[in-house]
Design a protein around this motif. Sequence first.
Motif, mmCIF file in Angstrom:
data_model
loop_
_atom_site.group_PDB
_atom_site.id
_atom_site.type_symbol
_atom_site.label_atom_id
_atom_site.label_comp_id
_atom_site.label_asym_id
_atom_site.label_seq_id
_atom_site.Cartn_x
_atom_site.Cartn_y
_atom_site.Cartn_z
ATOM 1 N N LEU A 1 0.859 -1.182 0.000
ATOM 2 C CA LEU A 1 0.000 0.000 0.000
ATOM 3 C C LEU A 1 0.891 1.227 0.000
ATOM 4 O O LEU A 1 1.633 1.462 0.968
ATOM 5 C CB LEU A 1 -0.911 -0.017 1.220
ATOM 6 C CG LEU A 1 -2.094 0.954 1.253
ATOM 7 C CD1 LEU A 1 -3.024 0.746 0.068
ATOM 8 C CD2 LEU A 1 -2.887 0.782 2.548
ATOM 9 N N GLY A 2 0.833 1.997 -1.074
ATOM 10 C CA GLY A 2 1.752 3.110 -1.197
ATOM 11 C C GLY A 2 3.169 2.604 -1.389
ATOM 12 O O GLY A 2 3.445 1.747 -2.223
ATOM 13 N N ARG A 3 4.084 3.105 -0.561
ATOM 14 C CA ARG A 3 5.486 2.689 -0.664
ATOM 15 C C ARG A 3 5.861 1.619 0.341
ATOM 16 O O ARG A 3 7.019 1.189 0.399
ATOM 17 C CB ARG A 3 6.397 3.910 -0.458
ATOM 18 C CG ARG A 3 6.299 4.959 -1.571
ATOM 19 C CD ARG A 3 7.104 6.206 -1.216
ATOM 20 N NE ARG A 3 6.499 6.929 -0.101
ATOM 21 C CZ ARG A 3 7.062 7.977 0.498
ATOM 22 N NH1 ARG A 3 8.247 8.399 0.094
ATOM 23 N NH2 ARG A 3 6.450 8.595 1.493
ATOM 24 N N TYR A 4 4.900 1.171 1.136
ATOM 25 C CA TYR A 4 5.222 0.265 2.239
ATOM 26 C C TYR A 4 4.454 -1.051 2.120
ATOM 27 O O TYR A 4 3.382 -1.116 1.502
ATOM 28 C CB TYR A 4 4.915 0.921 3.583
ATOM 29 C CG TYR A 4 5.593 2.255 3.780
ATOM 30 C CD1 TYR A 4 6.942 2.324 4.096
ATOM 31 C CD2 TYR A 4 4.869 3.437 3.653
ATOM 32 C CE1 TYR A 4 7.579 3.555 4.278
ATOM 33 C CE2 TYR A 4 5.491 4.676 3.834
ATOM 34 C CZ TYR A 4 6.844 4.718 4.143
ATOM 35 O OH TYR A 4 7.454 5.922 4.304
ATOM 36 N N ARG A 5 5.008 -2.071 2.761
ATOM 37 C CA ARG A 5 4.347 -3.372 2.847
ATOM 38 C C ARG A 5 3.808 -3.566 4.263
ATOM 39 O O ARG A 5 4.499 -3.276 5.241
ATOM 40 C CB ARG A 5 5.313 -4.509 2.489
ATOM 41 C CG ARG A 5 5.745 -4.488 1.029
ATOM 42 C CD ARG A 5 6.583 -5.701 0.668
ATOM 43 N NE ARG A 5 6.949 -5.690 -0.734
ATOM 44 C CZ ARG A 5 6.178 -6.156 -1.719
ATOM 45 N NH1 ARG A 5 5.004 -6.692 -1.419
ATOM 46 N NH2 ARG A 5 6.585 -6.102 -2.960
ATOM 47 N N TYR A 6 2.591 -4.057 4.341
ATOM 48 C CA TYR A 6 1.925 -4.247 5.632
ATOM 49 C C TYR A 6 1.571 -5.722 5.794
ATOM 50 O O TYR A 6 1.194 -6.400 4.821
ATOM 51 C CB TYR A 6 0.663 -3.393 5.708
ATOM 52 C CG TYR A 6 0.934 -1.907 5.613
ATOM 53 C CD1 TYR A 6 1.092 -1.139 6.759
ATOM 54 C CD2 TYR A 6 1.045 -1.286 4.372
ATOM 55 C CE1 TYR A 6 1.354 0.227 6.677
ATOM 56 C CE2 TYR A 6 1.305 0.074 4.275
ATOM 57 C CZ TYR A 6 1.460 0.816 5.430
ATOM 58 O OH TYR A 6 1.723 2.156 5.337
ATOM 59 N N HIS A 7 1.651 -6.193 7.022
ATOM 60 C CA HIS A 7 1.400 -7.604 7.323
ATOM 61 C C HIS A 7 0.068 -7.747 8.055
ATOM 62 O O HIS A 7 -0.223 -7.008 9.003
ATOM 63 C CB HIS A 7 2.529 -8.181 8.175
ATOM 64 C CG HIS A 7 3.879 -8.105 7.519
ATOM 65 N ND1 HIS A 7 4.285 -8.971 6.534
ATOM 66 C CD2 HIS A 7 4.905 -7.217 7.694
ATOM 67 C CE1 HIS A 7 5.506 -8.660 6.137
ATOM 68 N NE2 HIS A 7 5.903 -7.587 6.823
ATOM 69 N N VAL A 8 -0.730 -8.703 7.607
ATOM 70 C CA VAL A 8 -2.048 -8.944 8.194
ATOM 71 C C VAL A 8 -1.879 -9.739 9.485
ATOM 72 O O VAL A 8 -1.389 -10.873 9.462
ATOM 73 C CB VAL A 8 -2.968 -9.708 7.217
ATOM 74 C CG1 VAL A 8 -4.339 -9.952 7.847
ATOM 75 C CG2 VAL A 8 -3.124 -8.939 5.911
ATOM 76 N N VAL A 9 -2.296 -9.137 10.607
ATOM 77 C CA VAL A 9 -2.177 -9.819 11.901
ATOM 78 C C VAL A 9 -3.542 -10.216 12.467
ATOM 79 O O VAL A 9 -3.621 -10.927 13.470
ATOM 80 C CB VAL A 9 -1.446 -8.930 12.929
ATOM 81 C CG1 VAL A 9 -0.026 -8.640 12.468
ATOM 82 C CG2 VAL A 9 -2.214 -7.623 13.162
ATOM 83 N N GLY A 10 -4.622 -9.766 11.827
ATOM 84 C CA GLY A 10 -5.966 -10.108 12.293
ATOM 85 C C GLY A 10 -6.979 -9.858 11.186
ATOM 86 O O GLY A 10 -6.702 -9.137 10.224
ATOM 87 N N THR A 11 -8.134 -10.469 11.320
ATOM 88 C CA THR A 11 -9.201 -10.273 10.339
ATOM 89 C C THR A 11 -10.518 -10.007 11.060
ATOM 90 O O THR A 11 -10.714 -10.409 12.207
ATOM 91 C CB THR A 11 -9.374 -11.504 9.424
ATOM 92 O OG1 THR A 11 -9.775 -12.637 10.213
ATOM 93 C CG2 THR A 11 -8.092 -11.827 8.676
ATOM 94 N N THR A 12 -11.406 -9.306 10.358
ATOM 95 C CA THR A 12 -12.755 -9.043 10.852
ATOM 96 C C THR A 12 -13.750 -9.615 9.850
ATOM 97 O O THR A 12 -13.365 -10.069 8.766
ATOM 98 C CB THR A 12 -12.999 -7.533 11.009
ATOM 99 O OG1 THR A 12 -12.849 -6.892 9.717
ATOM 100 C CG2 THR A 12 -12.007 -6.925 11.984
ATOM 101 N N ARG A 13 -15.025 -9.558 10.196
ATOM 102 C CA ARG A 13 -16.081 -10.028 9.293
ATOM 103 C C ARG A 13 -17.196 -8.992 9.225
ATOM 104 O O ARG A 13 -17.628 -8.474 10.250
ATOM 105 C CB ARG A 13 -16.653 -11.372 9.756
ATOM 106 C CG ARG A 13 -15.686 -12.529 9.631
ATOM 107 C CD ARG A 13 -16.363 -13.876 9.842
ATOM 108 N NE ARG A 13 -15.414 -14.965 9.765
ATOM 109 C CZ ARG A 13 -14.999 -15.522 8.630
ATOM 110 N NH1 ARG A 13 -15.460 -15.077 7.483
ATOM 111 N NH2 ARG A 13 -14.119 -16.508 8.646
ATOM 112 N N GLY A 14 -17.621 -8.690 7.999
ATOM 113 C CA GLY A 14 -18.766 -7.811 7.808
ATOM 114 C C GLY A 14 -18.480 -6.337 7.953
ATOM 115 O O GLY A 14 -19.412 -5.542 8.042
ATOM 116 N N LEU A 15 -17.214 -5.938 7.949
ATOM 117 C CA LEU A 15 -16.871 -4.518 8.060
ATOM 118 C C LEU A 15 -16.463 -4.000 6.682
ATOM 119 O O LEU A 15 -15.361 -4.288 6.188
ATOM 120 C CB LEU A 15 -15.751 -4.300 9.065
ATOM 121 C CG LEU A 15 -16.103 -4.546 10.532
ATOM 122 C CD1 LEU A 15 -14.936 -4.187 11.435
ATOM 123 C CD2 LEU A 15 -17.339 -3.752 10.926
#
Length: 377
Positions: free
Chosen positions: A152-166
């Motif tokens: 995203l943009g110039r940086y890499r982000y790591h997924v540490v959690g997920t939600t549902r329905g947002l």
Amino acid sequence: MNLALADIRHKLGRFVLTCLGLGLLMAVALSMVGIYQGVVTEALALSRSLRADLWVVESGTRGPFAEASRIPGDVREMVARLPGVAAAGAITLRTAEAQAPQGTIRVQVIGYEPGRPGGPSVIATGRGLGGTRFEIVADARSGLPLGATLLLGRYRYHVVGTTRGLVASGGDPLIFMQLRDSQDLQFRLAPAAARRAIAASTGGGSTDTVNAIIARLHPDADPALVAETALRWKHLAALTDQEQSDLLTLSVVNRARVQLGMFTVVLLFVSAVIIALIIYTMTMDKLREIATLKLIGAPDRTIIGLVLQQALLLGGVAYVAAVAIVFSARDVFPRTVALGPAEVAVMAVVVAVICLLGSLVSIRAALRIEPQQALGG
């Protein structure tokens, strides 16, 4: 002996195929009802998840959803000191396209301060944001699993959690990140542009800007009174949670709701016409049988019952098929299909009324059949 069931058993294949075709049409109408409800559900999903009692935005705007809003980040401390405020948090919102493992996805990025209002209320899998930067919590609709990397943009982000329905009001999945990361993405200029802004003394190097401040109030606090207190600062505007919800449903998604509602009405009208034609065709196919019933002295109520029972059986079986189709396929839809017991029950009543009205022409035609037609060639 039930004449309607006997006739259906005699032509079972034709009846099943007719019900299947009509069920597909009803499934489209039912899914439109669900999408209509889903537009409202999606529009309110974020505000309900944040559990904000008060929204403080830029003066003269109705942001952050309906209009753009920018206020200094230190406003959070001012709002937190207002009488009746239990906690306050700064948030940023930005729609962006990001590079995910499955390709380019469109998301809405929410920046907030962990430990303060602004983050997701429920984490489905994994954990919430900690103190480490370049972490994100993504909604499941984004297709990002735990451990995935998002550019995203110039940086890499790591997924540490997920939600549902947002999701956002436009249906884009939500991604939560640290406020500082979000501010860098949204407000930090490219190096060359920042140097020009600093040289022009426009403050291009500062990113301490947010889109809104959300506040949670004490149980005994009056949201309207706290909002009135915030309005004393001339550069701020304040909306209660109810005002924000009304704004989302009556302004942000109103055009989509009206369009979906009109399309649903058209589909129901088309369904009524098709059901009436099917029932009329089925009745005319039994012209000699109905004439024979009249010849042997069957009363009119027997003829009426035959037509009504077949119409209701046709509509009932088709509607059951429609419900099964929609509920088995609604997770594939790109927008939320919000169907509960109330929507299913109301739609069932609508289908029953359509079947009853659609059978009136057929009943009138059946009652006008002469007994002598049973003896014709």
